[in-house]
Write a protein that holds these residues in place. Structure first.
Motif, PDB file in Angstrom:
ATOM      1  N   LEU A 141       0.837  -1.194   0.000  1.00  0.00           N
ATOM      2  CA  LEU A 141       0.000   0.000   0.000  1.00  0.00           C
ATOM      3  C   LEU A 141       0.877   1.250   0.000  1.00  0.00           C
ATOM      4  O   LEU A 141       0.666   2.190  -0.764  1.00  0.00           O
ATOM      5  CB  LEU A 141      -0.870  -0.043   1.257  1.00  0.00           C
ATOM      6  N   HIS A 142       1.873   1.221   0.861  1.00  0.00           N
ATOM      7  CA  HIS A 142       2.777   2.360   0.984  1.00  0.00           C
ATOM      8  C   HIS A 142       3.481   2.647  -0.340  1.00  0.00           C
ATOM      9  O   HIS A 142       3.568   3.795  -0.769  1.00  0.00           O
ATOM     10  CB  HIS A 142       3.801   2.056   2.088  1.00  0.00           C
ATOM     11  N   VAL A 143       3.955   1.574  -0.975  1.00  0.00           N
ATOM     12  CA  VAL A 143       4.668   1.745  -2.236  1.00  0.00           C
ATOM     13  C   VAL A 143       3.736   2.327  -3.296  1.00  0.00           C
ATOM     14  O   VAL A 143       4.092   3.275  -4.009  1.00  0.00           O
ATOM     15  CB  VAL A 143       5.280   0.409  -2.720  1.00  0.00           C
ATOM     16  N   SER A 144       2.487   1.782  -3.383  1.00  0.00           N
ATOM     17  CA  SER A 144       1.603   2.319  -4.429  1.00  0.00           C
ATOM     18  C   SER A 144       1.167   3.749  -4.102  1.00  0.00           C
ATOM     19  O   SER A 144       1.049   4.574  -5.014  1.00  0.00           O
ATOM     20  CB  SER A 144       0.389   1.424  -4.691  1.00  0.00           C
ATOM     21  N   ILE A 145       0.950   4.056  -2.824  1.00  0.00           N
ATOM     22  CA  ILE A 145       0.560   5.423  -2.480  1.00  0.00           C
ATOM     23  C   ILE A 145       1.683   6.399  -2.832  1.00  0.00           C
ATOM     24  O   ILE A 145       1.450   7.454  -3.419  1.00  0.00           O
ATOM     25  CB  ILE A 145       0.180   5.527  -0.979  1.00  0.00           C
ATOM     26  N   ASN A 146       2.908   6.024  -2.489  1.00  0.00           N
ATOM     27  CA  ASN A 146       4.044   6.891  -2.817  1.00  0.00           C
ATOM     28  C   ASN A 146       4.114   7.187  -4.307  1.00  0.00           C
ATOM     29  O   ASN A 146       4.340   8.317  -4.721  1.00  0.00           O
ATOM     30  CB  ASN A 146       5.352   6.234  -2.379  1.00  0.00           C
ATOM     31  N   GLY A 147       3.922   6.125  -5.094  1.00  0.00           N
ATOM     32  CA  GLY A 147       3.948   6.296  -6.537  1.00  0.00           C
ATOM     33  C   GLY A 147       2.840   7.229  -6.995  1.00  0.00           C
ATOM     34  O   GLY A 147       3.073   8.148  -7.789  1.00  0.00           O
TER      35      GLY A 147
ATOM     36  N   VAL B 128     -10.958   4.844  -0.032  1.00  0.00           N
ATOM     37  CA  VAL B 128     -10.272   5.919   0.688  1.00  0.00           C
ATOM     38  C   VAL B 128      -9.743   5.421   2.033  1.00  0.00           C
ATOM     39  O   VAL B 128      -8.662   5.812   2.483  1.00  0.00           O
ATOM     40  CB  VAL B 128     -11.237   7.108   0.918  1.00  0.00           C
ATOM     41  N   SER B 129     -10.506   4.512   2.655  1.00  0.00           N
ATOM     42  CA  SER B 129     -10.063   4.016   3.968  1.00  0.00           C
ATOM     43  C   SER B 129      -8.695   3.335   3.873  1.00  0.00           C
ATOM     44  O   SER B 129      -7.874   3.437   4.786  1.00  0.00           O
ATOM     45  CB  SER B 129     -11.104   3.055   4.545  1.00  0.00           C
TER      46      SER B 129
ATOM     47  N   GLY C  59      -2.845   3.525   4.819  1.00  0.00           N
ATOM     48  CA  GLY C  59      -1.492   3.550   4.279  1.00  0.00           C
ATOM     49  C   GLY C  59      -0.729   4.796   4.692  1.00  0.00           C
ATOM     50  O   GLY C  59       0.448   4.733   5.041  1.00  0.00           O
ATOM     51  N   LEU C  60      -1.415   5.932   4.671  1.00  0.00           N
ATOM     52  CA  LEU C  60      -0.763   7.184   5.073  1.00  0.00           C
ATOM     53  C   LEU C  60      -0.364   7.130   6.541  1.00  0.00           C
ATOM     54  O   LEU C  60       0.724   7.540   6.922  1.00  0.00           O
ATOM     55  CB  LEU C  60      -1.702   8.377   4.851  1.00  0.00           C
ATOM     56  N   GLU C  61      -1.254   6.601   7.348  1.00  0.00           N
ATOM     57  CA  GLU C  61      -0.974   6.511   8.771  1.00  0.00           C
ATOM     58  C   GLU C  61       0.206   5.579   9.012  1.00  0.00           C
ATOM     59  O   GLU C  61       1.124   5.893   9.760  1.00  0.00           O
ATOM     60  CB  GLU C  61      -2.191   5.999   9.523  1.00  0.00           C
ATOM     61  N   ALA C  62       0.187   4.447   8.320  1.00  0.00           N
ATOM     62  CA  ALA C  62       1.252   3.469   8.510  1.00  0.00           C
ATOM     63  C   ALA C  62       2.606   4.063   8.150  1.00  0.00           C
ATOM     64  O   ALA C  62       3.602   3.818   8.830  1.00  0.00           O
ATOM     65  CB  ALA C  62       0.983   2.231   7.653  1.00  0.00           C
TER      66      ALA C  62
ATOM     67  N   ILE D 285      -5.957  10.208  -4.425  1.00  0.00           N
ATOM     68  CA  ILE D 285      -5.061   9.052  -4.438  1.00  0.00           C
ATOM     69  C   ILE D 285      -5.878   7.771  -4.592  1.00  0.00           C
ATOM     70  O   ILE D 285      -5.544   6.882  -5.381  1.00  0.00           O
ATOM     71  CB  ILE D 285      -4.215   9.001  -3.142  1.00  0.00           C
ATOM     72  N   ALA D 286      -6.990   7.696  -3.842  1.00  0.00           N
ATOM     73  CA  ALA D 286      -7.848   6.507  -3.877  1.00  0.00           C
ATOM     74  C   ALA D 286      -8.407   6.284  -5.279  1.00  0.00           C
ATOM     75  O   ALA D 286      -8.392   5.171  -5.799  1.00  0.00           O
ATOM     76  CB  ALA D 286      -8.983   6.661  -2.864  1.00  0.00           C
TER      77      ALA D 286
END
Lengths: 130, 146, 259
Positions: free
Chosen positions: C115-121, C147-148, C153-156, C139-140
């Motif tokens: 999740l983190h990797v895809s969000i960063n991208g 969105v949840s 992912g952002l929190e993590a 982003i979602a």
């Protein structure tokens, strides 16, 4: 070759929230690596660490802030002081900054102008022999 | 946090929802308050820069007030979450009715840069109790989504 | 590493020629290919050292090759150092960065890492496209996930991001030689894994123990050197270190205990 920076305040909360390490990855370069959250509680610890960095060499000064997850104005103030200290010996502090958590506060306040900014260690001149 | 699917919790309560956090006025507890700030901003769909800014602004306001708070007193932080932004009021109890926060500091300049609006609140006597000093700030969610 | 000198000796004049060429010289590309191909075994060797960490070897070789290309590009022979002492830390650094980006802490569940990797991208893509930082809903939408999940992912990424300890370690590599790195490969990898989990334990340690651990793991000092500096016996240093490591092991979940 290596120094540890004792917790400046002796404050347990500060010791818990940030980790700092000063190394000399190559001759003529001192590198401070910082991880954690920089706020009013931890900023004094960072101040001592940065002072030690600036005093550690006449050569290149690098602070790797990649591991910082929060940077408050108290942290910015401490960085600005360090920039002035480096400036007195005619040097500019190199900052390694990759994430929004650090870049945003530096940019929005214009503080980034005081430093040479890099996004990774290699472009800051590390992992190269001088 | 995965149990919440709506990105706009504010819409569920007539456009405004309120979250209040009360702690002792201690710097060690500010990380908790700024975590609440950034969580609320993320759920209110602030853009990522606005989330960072709010987190930093709330930290700044709390740190400023903890400095002037009376010993062993409380800090109260209230978030009013709207669709287009969040208003934050932070208040602490003080010993001196004349106590205030100075606005000619580096920290205050940073606060003004981060927030869209910021004021000092002073209540010489609150609810017949000790005088309080506070900071109100308003942060917009960022440019509207496309 | 004397073996290196004979095996790769013919490449040294090529390095010098390459460094002397102008940026836009048409001969550059061919010479670079030749150098990268010639030194490829070094990149493969480094990649293999990281192979037991759960990433496909092919991916690691690719990452290491990127590091090799960077090393070839940035190396300047007139500095009087040999290519290996420059290239090995550069390549290892690239592979470490790959692991850092991929899984910044071994405690983070696989799903959150992805999740983190895809969000960063998505964040960097959208920021470029919209001209400002994106919102969680944007982003979602971009990733086609709820969105949840984005919020999670952002929190993590804030809670778990402890990569810098890995980075602290890689600063050691700047001064290590090929032989040292190859010889100590396994011990070094263990250290990387240990350090990622060490931070919470460190914060519980008294000042002196913390200093000892820092010197041992970040400073790469021997127990004897530490004993001299801290002013206690080597036996005592050894005991404090093993107590600390026990404490660390007991904090690690069984499933994250890397053998």
């Amino acid at each position: 070759m290596f120094d540890t920076i004792p917790s400046a305040t002796g404050d347990d909360a500060a010791a818990q929230a940030i980790v700092t390490a000063l190394t000399r990855p190559q001759s003529g370069t001192a590198l401070l690596t910082v991880a954690g959250e920089i706020d009013t509680v931890t900023a004094p610890h960072l101040e001592v660490a940065l002072d030690t960095l600036v005093g550690a060499t006449d050569g290149t000064l690098v602070a790797d802030l990649t591991g910082i997850t929060f940077l408050a104005s108290s942290g910015l103030a401490v960085l600005i002081q360090a920039a002035h200290r480096a400036d007195r010996s005619g040097r500019r502090l190199r900052l390694v900054v990759s994430g929004r958590q650090v870049r945003r506060p530096l940019e929005i306040t214009g503080t980034d102008q005081l430093f040479d900014m890099y996004t990774d260690r290699a472009s800051a001149g590390l992992a190269c022999d001088d | 946090m995965s149990d919440l699917d709506s990105p706009h919790p504010a819409e569920t309560l007539d456009g405004v929802s309120t979250v209040e956090v009360r702690t002792s006025a201690s710097a060690a507890l500010i990380p908790t308050i700024r975590a609440v700030a950034s969580d609320l901003a993320a759920r209110a769909d602030f853009d990522l820069d606005a989330i960072s800014d709010l987190r930093m602004a709330v930290d700044e306001a709390c740190a400023t007030l903890v400095d002037v708070a009376a010993p062993r007193s409380a800090l109260r932080c209230t978030f009013h979450v709207r669709v287009d932004g969040i208003e934050v009021r932070v208040e602490v109890e003080v010993d001196e009715p004349a106590a205030t926060v100075s606005t000619d500091t580096f920290g205050w300049r940073v606060l003004q840069t981060l927030a869209d609006e910021v004021d000092v609140l002073a209540a010489p006597t609150a609810d017949g109790g000790r005088p309080t000093v506070g900071i109100r700030l308003d942060k917009l969610a960022g440019d509207p989504p496309r | 590493m004397t073996r290196g000198d004979t095996e790769y000796g013919h490449l040294v004049p090529l390095l010098e020629r390459y460094a002397a060429l102008a940026e836009d010289d048409p001969a550059r590309e061919r010479l670079r290919d030749e150098l990268v191909t010639g030194y490829l075994p070094v990149a493969q060797h480094i990649a293999r050292r990281f192979a037991h960490r759960g990433e496909p070897l092919d991916d690691l070789v690719q990452v290491a090759t990127v590091g090799l290309i960077n090393a070839v590009d940035r190396f300047s022979p007139d500095r009087g150092t040999d290519f290996f002492s420059f290239a090995v830390p550069t390549i290892s650094g690239e592979v470490r960065r790959h692991f850092r980006d991929l899984g910044w802490s071994m405690r983070v569940p696989r799903r959150l890492k992805d999740l983190h990797v895809s969000i960063n991208g998505a964040v960097s893509h959208l920021a470029q496209e919209i001209g400002r930082a994106p919102r969680p809903t944007e982003i979602a939408q971009h990733l086609g996930i709820p969105v949840s999940d984005v919020l999670e992912g952002l929190e993590a990424s804030e809670v778990y991001r402890s990569s810098s300890l890995d980075e602290m370690l890689s600063s050691d590599a700047g001064s290590a030689t090929v032989g040292e790195l190859v010889g100590e490969a396994d011990a070094e990898l263990d250290r990387v894994d240990v350090m990622q989990a060490l931070r919470p334990v460190m914060s519980e340690l008294p000042e002196r123990e913390r200093t000892i651990v820092l010197l041992r793991f970040f400073g790469n000092r021997t127990q004897t050197q530490i004993a001299e500096e801290v002013g206690i016996s080597q036996m005592h240093v050894s005991r404090l270190l093993s107590q600390t490591l026990d404490r660390l092991r007991s904090r690690l979940d069984p499933e994250t205990r890397v053998g």
